[in-house]
Motif scaffolding. Structure first.
Motif, PDB file in Angstrom:
ATOM      1  N   PHE A  61     -19.813  13.730 -21.385  1.00  0.00           N
ATOM      2  CA  PHE A  61     -19.562  14.191 -20.019  1.00  0.00           C
ATOM      3  C   PHE A  61     -19.509  13.063 -18.989  1.00  0.00           C
ATOM      4  O   PHE A  61     -19.252  13.300 -17.815  1.00  0.00           O
ATOM      5  CB  PHE A  61     -20.591  15.258 -19.613  1.00  0.00           C
ATOM      6  CG  PHE A  61     -20.421  16.534 -20.377  1.00  0.00           C
ATOM      7  CD1 PHE A  61     -19.212  17.231 -20.330  1.00  0.00           C
ATOM      8  CD2 PHE A  61     -21.428  17.030 -21.184  1.00  0.00           C
ATOM      9  CE1 PHE A  61     -19.026  18.394 -21.058  1.00  0.00           C
ATOM     10  CE2 PHE A  61     -21.259  18.192 -21.925  1.00  0.00           C
ATOM     11  CZ  PHE A  61     -20.049  18.877 -21.857  1.00  0.00           C
TER      12      PHE A  61
ATOM     13  N   LEU B 262     -26.512  13.388 -13.565  1.00  0.00           N
ATOM     14  CA  LEU B 262     -25.546  13.367 -12.475  1.00  0.00           C
ATOM     15  C   LEU B 262     -26.055  14.167 -11.267  1.00  0.00           C
ATOM     16  O   LEU B 262     -26.011  13.695 -10.133  1.00  0.00           O
ATOM     17  CB  LEU B 262     -24.207  13.932 -12.976  1.00  0.00           C
ATOM     18  CG  LEU B 262     -23.081  14.061 -11.960  1.00  0.00           C
ATOM     19  CD1 LEU B 262     -22.705  12.698 -11.411  1.00  0.00           C
ATOM     20  CD2 LEU B 262     -21.848  14.703 -12.602  1.00  0.00           C
ATOM     21  N   ASN B 263     -26.570  15.366 -11.531  1.00  0.00           N
ATOM     22  CA  ASN B 263     -27.078  16.192 -10.435  1.00  0.00           C
ATOM     23  C   ASN B 263     -28.232  15.500  -9.713  1.00  0.00           C
ATOM     24  O   ASN B 263     -28.313  15.520  -8.483  1.00  0.00           O
ATOM     25  CB  ASN B 263     -27.582  17.540 -10.957  1.00  0.00           C
ATOM     26  CG  ASN B 263     -26.426  18.401 -11.410  1.00  0.00           C
ATOM     27  OD1 ASN B 263     -25.282  18.165 -11.002  1.00  0.00           O
ATOM     28  ND2 ASN B 263     -26.703  19.360 -12.273  1.00  0.00           N
ATOM     29  N   ASP B 264     -29.097  14.907 -10.511  1.00  0.00           N
ATOM     30  CA  ASP B 264     -30.223  14.179  -9.973  1.00  0.00           C
ATOM     31  C   ASP B 264     -29.747  13.050  -9.066  1.00  0.00           C
ATOM     32  O   ASP B 264     -30.254  12.851  -7.964  1.00  0.00           O
ATOM     33  CB  ASP B 264     -30.987  13.553 -11.152  1.00  0.00           C
ATOM     34  CG  ASP B 264     -32.452  13.898 -11.099  1.00  0.00           C
ATOM     35  OD1 ASP B 264     -32.802  14.793 -10.329  1.00  0.00           O
ATOM     36  OD2 ASP B 264     -33.228  13.263 -11.830  1.00  0.00           O
TER      37      ASP B 264
ATOM     38  N   ASP C  79     -25.363  14.437 -24.698  1.00  0.00           N
ATOM     39  CA  ASP C  79     -23.986  14.793 -24.343  1.00  0.00           C
ATOM     40  C   ASP C  79     -23.299  13.775 -23.440  1.00  0.00           C
ATOM     41  O   ASP C  79     -22.790  14.081 -22.360  1.00  0.00           O
ATOM     42  CB  ASP C  79     -23.949  16.195 -23.707  1.00  0.00           C
ATOM     43  CG  ASP C  79     -24.391  17.256 -24.703  1.00  0.00           C
ATOM     44  OD1 ASP C  79     -24.034  17.117 -25.891  1.00  0.00           O
ATOM     45  OD2 ASP C  79     -25.087  18.201 -24.308  1.00  0.00           O
TER      46      ASP C  79
ATOM     47  N   THR D  78     -32.855  13.822 -20.772  1.00  0.00           N
ATOM     48  CA  THR D  78     -31.955  14.445 -19.803  1.00  0.00           C
ATOM     49  C   THR D  78     -30.569  14.583 -20.405  1.00  0.00           C
ATOM     50  O   THR D  78     -30.233  13.901 -21.369  1.00  0.00           O
ATOM     51  CB  THR D  78     -31.906  13.619 -18.501  1.00  0.00           C
ATOM     52  OG1 THR D  78     -31.093  14.295 -17.548  1.00  0.00           O
ATOM     53  CG2 THR D  78     -31.299  12.245 -18.744  1.00  0.00           C
ATOM     54  N   THR D  79     -29.800  15.494 -19.857  1.00  0.00           N
ATOM     55  CA  THR D  79     -28.390  15.550 -20.233  1.00  0.00           C
ATOM     56  C   THR D  79     -27.629  14.760 -19.172  1.00  0.00           C
ATOM     57  O   THR D  79     -28.146  14.522 -18.080  1.00  0.00           O
ATOM     58  CB  THR D  79     -27.864  16.991 -20.227  1.00  0.00           C
ATOM     59  OG1 THR D  79     -27.994  17.494 -18.893  1.00  0.00           O
ATOM     60  CG2 THR D  79     -28.663  17.869 -21.174  1.00  0.00           C
ATOM     61  N   VAL D  80     -26.406  14.379 -19.507  1.00  0.00           N
ATOM     62  CA  VAL D  80     -25.610  13.652 -18.526  1.00  0.00           C
ATOM     63  C   VAL D  80     -25.448  14.500 -17.265  1.00  0.00           C
ATOM     64  O   VAL D  80     -25.495  14.005 -16.148  1.00  0.00           O
ATOM     65  CB  VAL D  80     -24.233  13.270 -19.110  1.00  0.00           C
ATOM     66  CG1 VAL D  80     -23.260  12.878 -18.014  1.00  0.00           C
ATOM     67  CG2 VAL D  80     -24.397  12.118 -20.094  1.00  0.00           C
ATOM     68  N   GLU D  81     -25.306  15.790 -17.480  1.00  0.00           N
ATOM     69  CA  GLU D  81     -25.131  16.693 -16.350  1.00  0.00           C
ATOM     70  C   GLU D  81     -26.330  16.647 -15.397  1.00  0.00           C
ATOM     71  O   GLU D  81     -26.167  16.532 -14.179  1.00  0.00           O
ATOM     72  CB  GLU D  81     -24.962  18.101 -16.901  1.00  0.00           C
ATOM     73  CG  GLU D  81     -24.005  18.928 -16.102  1.00  0.00           C
ATOM     74  CD  GLU D  81     -23.910  20.323 -16.691  1.00  0.00           C
ATOM     75  OE1 GLU D  81     -24.427  20.545 -17.810  1.00  0.00           O
ATOM     76  OE2 GLU D  81     -23.324  21.170 -16.010  1.00  0.00           O
ATOM     77  N   GLN D  82     -27.527  16.714 -15.968  1.00  0.00           N
ATOM     78  CA  GLN D  82     -28.734  16.653 -15.124  1.00  0.00           C
ATOM     79  C   GLN D  82     -28.862  15.294 -14.451  1.00  0.00           C
ATOM     80  O   GLN D  82     -29.265  15.202 -13.290  1.00  0.00           O
ATOM     81  CB  GLN D  82     -29.991  16.888 -15.978  1.00  0.00           C
ATOM     82  CG  GLN D  82     -30.206  18.323 -16.355  1.00  0.00           C
ATOM     83  CD  GLN D  82     -31.312  18.455 -17.390  1.00  0.00           C
ATOM     84  OE1 GLN D  82     -31.617  17.523 -18.125  1.00  0.00           O
ATOM     85  NE2 GLN D  82     -31.917  19.619 -17.456  1.00  0.00           N
TER      86      GLN D  82
ATOM     87  N   LYS E 209     -15.941   9.893 -14.995  1.00  0.00           N
ATOM     88  CA  LYS E 209     -16.759   9.984 -13.782  1.00  0.00           C
ATOM     89  C   LYS E 209     -17.249   8.579 -13.439  1.00  0.00           C
ATOM     90  O   LYS E 209     -18.300   8.142 -13.919  1.00  0.00           O
ATOM     91  CB  LYS E 209     -17.941  10.930 -14.017  1.00  0.00           C
ATOM     92  CG  LYS E 209     -17.496  12.348 -14.369  1.00  0.00           C
ATOM     93  CD  LYS E 209     -18.651  13.325 -14.272  1.00  0.00           C
ATOM     94  CE  LYS E 209     -18.230  14.742 -14.621  1.00  0.00           C
ATOM     95  NZ  LYS E 209     -18.215  14.997 -16.074  1.00  0.00           N
TER      96      LYS E 209
END
Ligand code: ADP
Ligand code: MG
Length: 436
Positions: A206, A174-176, A203, A168-172, A210
């Motif tokens: 990111f 987070l969204n998850d 990544d 996973t990316t950090v972005e995913q 946060k």
């Protein structure tokens, strides 16, 4: 056979076999979405898409008219968009589904050279003994240098052995996290990220600033690490340099093994291009490959773009790809990349960074901080420009080239022995090359 397929077969009779196999064969007719007004075809990639749009869309239209008396618009679009949409829908239905690994991101497809061999060796050994040798492994380096490729190569190996690999990316991530909090299904989130055998997170930079997600990530990390599950992380910079990252995370990231990837040297770039040619079935001569390798400064991702550009242009214009043709096609790229870095620009940057005047760097001053700044400037000028040692000696007011080579030796020693200093030099290099 559907009507679209019939039309494509008719087209086959009118064009060369090579063109048919290379382009038309890959078109898929959408029987469901096509109507009496519009015929919809899907192309697998942009290359095929543009080529067919330019060259054969009107012919296809004409064939519908002649053979079936249908006057319709021919609409050719990218297949991916459709698949992406389907994937999105699927994802919504099955929230626990995670990102897939790219199957061509393998160790075999990864070309190793001085710039990446440390990271490669680390990841390779971890793929052989997950959770035992280094945990976590933290890979950092600039854009397009192969971080994702490497981490997924380990993922592919382990997945093929039946291990549960989550990428996973950090972005995913987070969204998850947000979605599961909202749906009050946090146990599912934890199930997914804490019950796997291998966790790959891309990544990491990111995470910066946060706090909520850092907290969650910390617990995920501890849960996995505690039971010896392998964690691999990537970022564009060293954990120390990620601003707004909790100290406890930073120290955990550094606790296993931190490995950097540097921009590839010429030989590695050549190997990468040869490999990509093989994968993409493009044939180029040695001198063209060499030329492309010198045009691309560092970002390996550009290589694929260049290959398909060359391929598409040569098809459209009916010419073979020779060196002159390559040079013409890549003209813009070259101008963009050849940073007009001068000794002045580099010296100014170093001076600014260390809070002294450029003229002081070039003076004969012997104070400790001036000598330090001068050495760094000399090192970077040597690395980033084509100037010879005598030219550098002249510019920096030194006696001769031996003084320069002595300086370079000193700096290289420092880089080898002092991690902080090494990071500092990398940062400066990035700053200078991206500002030009
Ligand atoms: P990053 O994650 O560091 O931004 P990627 O892993 O996405 O970079 O790499 C960008 C592209 O370059 C990918 O297509 C990858 O396969 C390719 N690539 C990068 N380094 C290498 C290498 N050493 N050998 C082969 N391909 C590479
Ligand atoms: Mg990446």
């Amino acid at each position: 056979m559907n009507i679209g397929e019939k039309i494509l077969l008719l087209l086959k009779e009118e064009i060369s076999e090579i063109e048919y196999n290379r382009y038309i064969k890959h078109l898929i007719f959408d029987t469901k979405k096509s109507t009496n007004d519009t015929a919809i075809f899907y192309a697998p990639n942009n290359l095929v898409l543009n080529w067919i749009k330019n060259k054969y869309a009107s012919k296809i239209k004409h064939l519908f008219e002649v053979h079936h008396s249908l006057h319709l618009n021919v609409n050719i679009t990218l297949k991916n968009q459709v698949e992406d949409k389907k994937a999105e829908v699927k994802k919504e239905q099955k929230p626990q589904q995670h990102s897939l690994l790219n199957p061509s991101h393998t160790f075999e497809n990864f070309m190793v050279g001085g710039s990446n061999q440390f990271a490669y060796a680390t990841i390779k050994s971890v793929s052989e003994k997950p959770g035992i040798l280094y945990n976590p492994v933290f890979i950092y380096g600039g854009v397009g240098l192969g971080k994702t490729h490497l981490m997924q190569a380990a993922g592919n190996v382990l997945q093929n052995q039946g291990k549960i690999v989550v990428y996973t990316t950090v972005e995913q991530f987070l969204n998850d996290f947000i979605r599961h909090v909202r749906n009050k299904t946090m146990e599912r989130f934890q199930e997914k990220y804490r019950k796997c055998d291998v966790l790959l997170i891309d990544d990491i930079q990111f995470l910066s600033n946060k706090e909520g997600i850092q907290e969650e990530f910390f617990h995920t990390f501890e849960a996995l690490k505690g039971v010896g599950k392998q964690i691999i992380l990537t970022a564009d910079k060293h954990p120390k340099k990620i601003a707004g990252l909790e100290k406890r995370l930073q120290s955990r990231f550094e606790h296993g093994l931190v490995a950097d990837i540097q921009p590839p040297e010429l030989e590695t770039k050549i190997a990468i291009i040869e490999n990509k040619c093989k994968i993409n079935k493009v044939t180029l001569t040695k001198d063209i490959i060499h030329y492309i390798a010198t045009v691309i400064e560092s970002n390996v991702r550009e290589i694929e773009g260049i290959l398909s550009k060359l391929h598409a242009y040569s098809q459209l214009m009916h010419v073979d790809i020779d060196l002159q043709f390559t040079k013409n096609v890549l003209k813009d790229q070259l101008q963009e990349n050849r940073a007009n870095l001068t000794l002045d620009i580099i010296t100014q940057n170093v001076a600014k960074d260390l809070n002294i005047k450029p003229s002081e760097i070039r003076s004969k001053g012997r104070s400790k901080n001036l000598v330090y700044a001068r050495r760094i400037a000399i090192y970077l000028c040597r690395e980033l420009t084509q100037n010879t040692m005598p030219q550098l000696a002249q510019y920096f007011g030194m006696q001769d080239h031996t003084a320069i080579s002595h300086t370079l030796k000193k700096i290289n020693e420092l880089i080898q022995n002092d991690e902080d200093f090494k990071v500092k030099i990398e940062e400066l290099t990035n700053k200078i090359t991206s500002s030009s």
